[in-house]
Scaffold this motif. Structure first.
Motif, short mmCIF file in Angstrom:
data_model
loop_
_atom_site.label_atom_id
_atom_site.label_comp_id
_atom_site.label_asym_id
_atom_site.label_seq_id
_atom_site.Cartn_x
_atom_site.Cartn_y
_atom_site.Cartn_z
N ALA A 144 -0.81 11.61 -7.37
CA ALA A 144 -1.82 11.06 -6.46
C ALA A 144 -2.40 12.17 -5.58
CB ALA A 144 -1.19 9.99 -5.58
N THR A 162 -1.74 7.45 -3.29
CA THR A 162 -0.36 7.65 -2.84
C THR A 162 0.31 6.31 -2.55
OG1 THR A 162 -0.91 9.82 -1.90
CG2 THR A 162 1.10 8.76 -1.11
N GLU A 163 -0.43 5.42 -1.89
CA GLU A 163 0.11 4.09 -1.61
C GLU A 163 0.40 3.33 -2.90
OE1 GLU A 163 -1.57 1.55 1.33
OE2 GLU A 163 -2.43 3.22 2.47
N TYR A 171 1.06 4.60 -5.81
CA TYR A 171 2.20 5.25 -6.46
C TYR A 171 3.51 4.80 -5.82
CZ TYR A 171 5.14 8.96 -8.40
OH TYR A 171 6.13 9.64 -9.05
N ASP A 172 3.55 4.79 -4.47
CA ASP A 172 4.77 4.36 -3.76
C ASP A 172 5.07 2.88 -4.03
OD1 ASP A 172 5.00 6.90 -2.76
OD2 ASP A 172 4.08 6.44 -0.82
#
Length: 396
Positions: free
Chosen positions: A32, A38-39, A41-42
């Motif tokens: 990401a 990123t969010e 992916y998390d």
């Protein structure tokens, strides 16, 4: 979803132990590079862990019960139809698990859809089969076409690492800025997808969809159209280049200078060879996917340009006849004004889209001249940019 998996499958089929197969295989999302990605992916990892925990608990209890209460150690089946307390428990627990997963998911989706306080806006128009980018605040507009050489597509040359993921003009954005995308399409539904950005948004004719991203790390990021949009769907890559602000400003200044130079170039007269040379480049990037680099077309789908592009489809011939074209349906060896009309406005109801709004006067003149004087076509005539401009002006 797995990335680059298709390139690994042939190698895996040949030999599961091949080192190159493991080198190409991917089991996770692309790294990401934006806050939303990123969010996502998390969140993806969190949900997988929850699923893993459920799997361990459910199957652990099930396998333990099967082993502990097997008939060989003297157990006999219990005689009951239901257990109210147990049923309530295994209904409530999944409910709270789903709520626990839904809350962060909803928060991420809301942030994905919240297009506020943006630093710049880019209108993205999907067309068969390329992208058009219009920088709303800067007055810059250009198209982005597939740049993979035709020899690679035809397996006449070795394929590069970014095969079918190369363009002649990428979207360029500054790092650290929130970029709003306004997405639409001119013909069919397309989908603008950059995995590393966490952005996948449909571009629908007649509608404007919004998305946004912010890239903090300079680099080149690649994606593709993710909606089946016709025979050229696989030749519609997306490339975004993120530059530091100073480099972006220099690029923007250069783009404006190029637009001014293009406008000036369209006022000049050109020789037949100059137009053919320029037209060949344009044809290979815009037209070869359908009509082929040799002008032979695709039998039963796209007509050949060799010998005049005779359309065999009766419905297409009828559409052309209604617009005053010859009954034989020949375009390339027919009158120049009819040839120009097809290139500028296309044929409604077919895959032949009008290119007048996406090509400059010089580009239109060059590609028509090239088609009329290549592959054995020897009309000897040519079209000047001024003639295209006059037609464009006369039709508003």
């Amino acid at each position: 979803m797995p990335c680059n998996i298709r390139s690994a499958l042939p190698t895996i089929t040949i030999s599961l132990s091949a080192t190159s197969a493991y080198a190409d295989f991917r089991f996770n999302l692309q790294p990401a590079v934006t806050p939303i990605a990123t969010e996502i992916y998390d969140l993806h990892n969190l949900i997988l862990l929850v699923c893993l925990a459920i799997f361990i608990v459910v199957f652990g209890v099930m396998f333990y019960a099967l082993y502990k209460h097997r008939k060989s150690v003297g157990h006999s089946p219990a005689q009951f139809s239901h257990n109210t307390k147990l049923e309530v428990v295994w209904t409530i627990i999944p409910f709270f698990i789903l709520v626990g997963m839904a809350y962060p998911t909803t928060q991420t989706i809301l942030r994905m859809k919240t297009v506020e306080n943006t630093d710049m806006s880019i209108k993205v128009t999907g067309r068969q089969w390329y992208w058009e980018y219009e920088y709303m605040d800067a007055g810059v507009n250009y198209v982005s076409n597939l740049a993979t050489p035709r020899d690679q597509i035809d397996n006449k040359a070795a394929k590069t690492p970014h095969y079918l993921l190369e363009v002649d003009q990428p979207m360029v954005v500054p790092t650290g800025k929130k970029v709003r995308l306004l997405l639409t399409a001119s013909d069919v539904i397309h989908s603008w997808w950059i995995p590393a950005f966490g952005v996948k948004q449909d571009a629908i004719p007649g509608f404007i969809n919004e998305a946004w991203f912010q890239v903090d790390k300079p680099g080149i990021y690649r994606g593709q159209c993710a909606e089946l949009c016709g025979v050229g769907h696989g030749f519609m890559p997306i490339v975004v280049e993120a530059k530091p602000q100073e480099e972006y400003d220099a690029w923007l200044k250069n783009q404006k200078a190029q637009l001014a130079a293009t406008a000036e170039a369209a006022t000049k007269d050109y020789t037949l060879d100059e137009l053919k040379t320029r037209g060949e480049t344009i044809f290979n990037s815009r037209c070869a996917a359908c009509h082929q680099a040799n002008g032979q077309g695709i039998p039963g789908v796209f007509p050949p340009l060799v010998g005049g592009a005779a359309f065999a489809n009766q419905d297409t011939l009828k559409r052309l006849a209604e617009r005053g074209f010859a009954k034989d349906g020949k375009i390339v060896l027919g009158p120049k004004d009819k040839h120009l009309d097809i290139v500028m406005h296309g044929i409604p109801g077919t895959a032949m889209q009008g290119l007048g709004a996406q090509m400059t006067d010089l580009e239109v003149a060059a590609v028509i001249t090239y088609e009329r004087n290549s592959w054995g076509n020897k009309t000897g005539d040519m079209l000047q940019p001024k003639e295209v401009a006059a037609v464009r002006k006369s039709k508003g």
